[in-house]
Design a protein around this motif. Structure first.
Motif, PDB file in Angstrom:
ATOM      1  N   TYR A  84      36.360  69.820  20.844  1.00 11.19           N
ATOM      2  CA  TYR A  84      36.747  69.920  19.397  1.00 11.19           C
ATOM      3  C   TYR A  84      37.508  68.947  18.850  1.00 11.19           C
ATOM      4  O   TYR A  84      37.839  68.489  17.968  1.00 11.19           O
ATOM      5  CB  TYR A  84      37.548  71.406  19.391  1.00 11.19           C
ATOM      6  CG  TYR A  84      36.530  72.689  19.065  1.00 11.19           C
ATOM      7  CD1 TYR A  84      36.083  73.102  17.795  1.00 11.19           C
ATOM      8  CD2 TYR A  84      36.549  73.402  20.446  1.00 11.19           C
ATOM      9  CE1 TYR A  84      35.443  74.113  17.795  1.00 11.19           C
ATOM     10  CE2 TYR A  84      35.870  74.452  20.149  1.00 11.19           C
ATOM     11  CZ  TYR A  84      35.264  75.018  19.098  1.00 11.19           C
ATOM     12  OH  TYR A  84      34.440  76.134  18.911  1.00 11.19           O
ATOM     13  N   VAL A  85      38.420  68.302  19.877  1.00  7.45           N
ATOM     14  CA  VAL A  85      39.685  67.388  19.484  1.00  7.45           C
ATOM     15  C   VAL A  85      39.382  66.119  20.198  1.00  7.45           C
ATOM     16  O   VAL A  85      40.076  65.116  19.611  1.00  7.45           O
ATOM     17  CB  VAL A  85      40.797  67.928  19.760  1.00  7.45           C
ATOM     18  CG1 VAL A  85      41.028  69.150  18.826  1.00  7.45           C
ATOM     19  CG2 VAL A  85      40.832  68.215  21.233  1.00  7.45           C
ATOM     20  N   ARG A  86      38.448  65.907  21.018  1.00 11.18           N
ATOM     21  CA  ARG A  86      38.375  64.626  21.837  1.00 11.18           C
ATOM     22  C   ARG A  86      36.967  63.929  21.581  1.00 11.18           C
ATOM     23  O   ARG A  86      35.991  64.374  21.830  1.00 11.18           O
ATOM     24  CB  ARG A  86      38.701  64.814  23.408  1.00 11.18           C
ATOM     25  CG  ARG A  86      39.855  65.356  23.685  1.00 11.18           C
ATOM     26  CD  ARG A  86      40.127  65.601  24.941  1.00 11.18           C
ATOM     27  NE  ARG A  86      39.717  64.471  25.950  1.00 11.18           N
ATOM     28  CZ  ARG A  86      39.779  64.432  27.308  1.00 11.18           C
ATOM     29  NH1 ARG A  86      40.229  65.352  27.976  1.00 11.18           N
ATOM     30  NH2 ARG A  86      39.397  63.279  28.110  1.00 11.18           N
ATOM     31  N   ASP A  87      36.988  62.538  21.168  1.00  5.98           N
ATOM     32  CA  ASP A  87      35.835  61.900  20.920  1.00  5.98           C
ATOM     33  C   ASP A  87      35.084  61.439  22.224  1.00  5.98           C
ATOM     34  O   ASP A  87      33.994  61.262  22.049  1.00  5.98           O
ATOM     35  CB  ASP A  87      36.154  60.552  20.041  1.00  5.98           C
ATOM     36  CG  ASP A  87      36.685  60.736  18.746  1.00  5.98           C
ATOM     37  OD1 ASP A  87      36.329  61.862  18.164  1.00  5.98           O
ATOM     38  OD2 ASP A  87      37.389  60.073  18.178  1.00  5.98           O
ATOM     39  N   ASP A  88      35.826  61.422  23.204  1.00  5.09           N
ATOM     40  CA  ASP A  88      35.094  61.105  24.480  1.00  5.09           C
ATOM     41  C   ASP A  88      34.499  62.354  25.185  1.00  5.09           C
ATOM     42  O   ASP A  88      33.897  62.201  26.254  1.00  5.09           O
ATOM     43  CB  ASP A  88      36.101  60.502  25.465  1.00  5.09           C
ATOM     44  CG  ASP A  88      37.237  61.330  25.659  1.00  5.09           C
ATOM     45  OD1 ASP A  88      37.626  62.403  25.039  1.00  5.09           O
ATOM     46  OD2 ASP A  88      37.851  61.536  26.891  1.00  5.09           O
ATOM     47  N   LYS A  89      34.363  63.466  24.565  1.00  6.13           N
ATOM     48  CA  LYS A  89      34.112  64.694  24.785  1.00  6.13           C
ATOM     49  C   LYS A  89      32.712  65.032  24.025  1.00  6.13           C
ATOM     50  O   LYS A  89      33.054  65.982  23.097  1.00  6.13           O
ATOM     51  CB  LYS A  89      34.821  65.895  25.267  1.00  6.13           C
ATOM     52  CG  LYS A  89      35.958  65.464  26.145  1.00  6.13           C
ATOM     53  CD  LYS A  89      35.497  65.752  27.442  1.00  6.13           C
ATOM     54  CE  LYS A  89      36.565  65.700  28.543  1.00  6.13           C
ATOM     55  NZ  LYS A  89      36.266  65.827  30.034  1.00  6.13           N
ATOM     56  N   PRO A  90      31.370  64.547  24.004  1.00  4.40           N
ATOM     57  CA  PRO A  90      30.598  65.024  23.034  1.00  4.40           C
ATOM     58  C   PRO A  90      30.079  66.535  23.356  1.00  4.40           C
ATOM     59  O   PRO A  90      30.305  67.050  24.461  1.00  4.40           O
ATOM     60  CB  PRO A  90      29.472  63.941  23.713  1.00  4.40           C
ATOM     61  CG  PRO A  90      29.704  63.537  24.757  1.00  4.40           C
ATOM     62  CD  PRO A  90      31.231  63.542  25.121  1.00  4.40           C
TER      63      PRO A  90
END
Length: 328
Positions: free
Chosen positions: A244-250
């Motif tokens: 939800y909040v981390r760009d490195d977690k697709p």
């Protein structure tokens, strides 16, 4: 902290915190000192519901699992605490050989496995009784009658209290509960599946099933829960591993559909209105819905846990909840 009673039998029902702490990576990815600090803070905040499994986390160091249970057991012993905490663990998905990857060669849910694995879990945890014991995954090679009786036997022997099913199709849960009722023995009372505000596609085959992902909360399971309010739904990965909040977690292919972006927009708008984080809004939405859900949250730091704890006191207004619910 807020609390909720799970289970319908006076002998086995438990009052648990509305937030459950997942310890999957404790003792492997998360070192012991950090794991103990997280558990200490959870307990200090009034948390009483701790979740593990006999196969956590085999994939990290190429084992069969057990590291998480052992760490939780050391924490319980070192802090001198016991029955005031509800300890949940799972069996059935432990690999038969050490491995670092996914394996279909797992222990399953035979009566022999249920008896032996539950005893080993109890020993690793250092507790007299496993308060909540789950069938971790479905076993379609063992007759369901045998599995039902196997779980009933460990309850009768005092090894386990409440019973649950994780990652099961709702029809198999119902069939198992029907068999248990007919035999006059305890059946599944707590369910554990993946559930979050974002909806994941259920038509994509999973590693274990060509028919879709049986580990997801779907409309079918929600309908089943609505018709059986005595059941409790515990939902793992409610924050989708930080996506939800981390760009490195697709988010992954399961979320590639037209409903994802509108729901992301809605949850972000509600977060802005409340001054809470998106993660806190998601957890509050789960806990306060018409089918109340107990979120199972993981944490690799005390700071992450603090954010999750903040969701317990977040009360969404009827208008905010309607806004979230109205997005298809």
């Amino acid at each position: 902290m807020k609390y909720r009673v799970i289970g319908s039998s006076p002998e086995t029902r438990r009052e648990v915190s509305v937030l459950s702490l997942g310890t999957m990576t404790f003792g492997t990815i998360v070192d012991e000192a950090t794991s103990f600090a997280i558990l200490d803070r959870f307990a200090e905040a009034g948390g009483t519901f701790i979740d593990t499994s006999n196969n956590y986390a085999f994939w990290v160091n190429g084992t069969q699992g057990g590291e998480s249970e052992e760490l939780v057991g050391r924490w319980l012993k070192s802090r001198g605490v016991g029955d005031e905490f509800t300890i949940a663990t799972k069996l059935g998905a432990r690999p038969n050989q050490p491995t670092t990857g996914f394996s279909l060669d797992v222990e399953g849910l035979s009566a022999k496995v249920i008896r032996e694995s539950s005893e080993r879990s109890r020993e690793r945890l250092g507790i007299e009784k496993i308060h909540l014991l789950y069938a971790h995954i479905m076993d379609e090679n063992t007759p369901l009658e045998e599995t039902v009786q196997g779980f009933a036997d460990v309850v009768a022997d005092g090894v386990a209290g409440l019973l649950g099913a994780s990652n099961h199709w709702s029809w198999r849960i119902e069939r198992a509960r029907t068999l248990a009722a007919a035999a006059g023995v305890p059946g599944y009372e707590v369910l554990q599946h993946h559930h979050s505000y974002l909806r994941q596609r259920t038509d994509i085959p999973s590693l274990r099933s060509p028919d879709g992902n049986q580990g997801l909360v779907s409309g079918d399971l929600l309908s089943y829960l609505r018709a059986n309010p005595e059941l409790t739904q515990v939902s793992y990965s409610p924050l989708i591993s930080g996506a939800y909040v981390r760009d490195d977690k697709p988010l992954g292919p399961g979320f590639e559909h037209a409903g994802t972006e509108p729901r992301l927009k809605a949850v972000r708008e509600v977060a802005a209105e409340t001054g809470a984080t998106v993660n806190q809004v998601v957890l509050s939405w789960l806990m306060g819905g018409d089918i109340p859900v107990l979120p199972l949250v993981g944490a690799s730091s005390v700071a992450q846990l603090e954010e999750n704890l903040g969701a317990v006191e977040l009360e969404l207004t009827p208008e905010q909840r309607a806004k979230l619910d109205s997005v298809n």
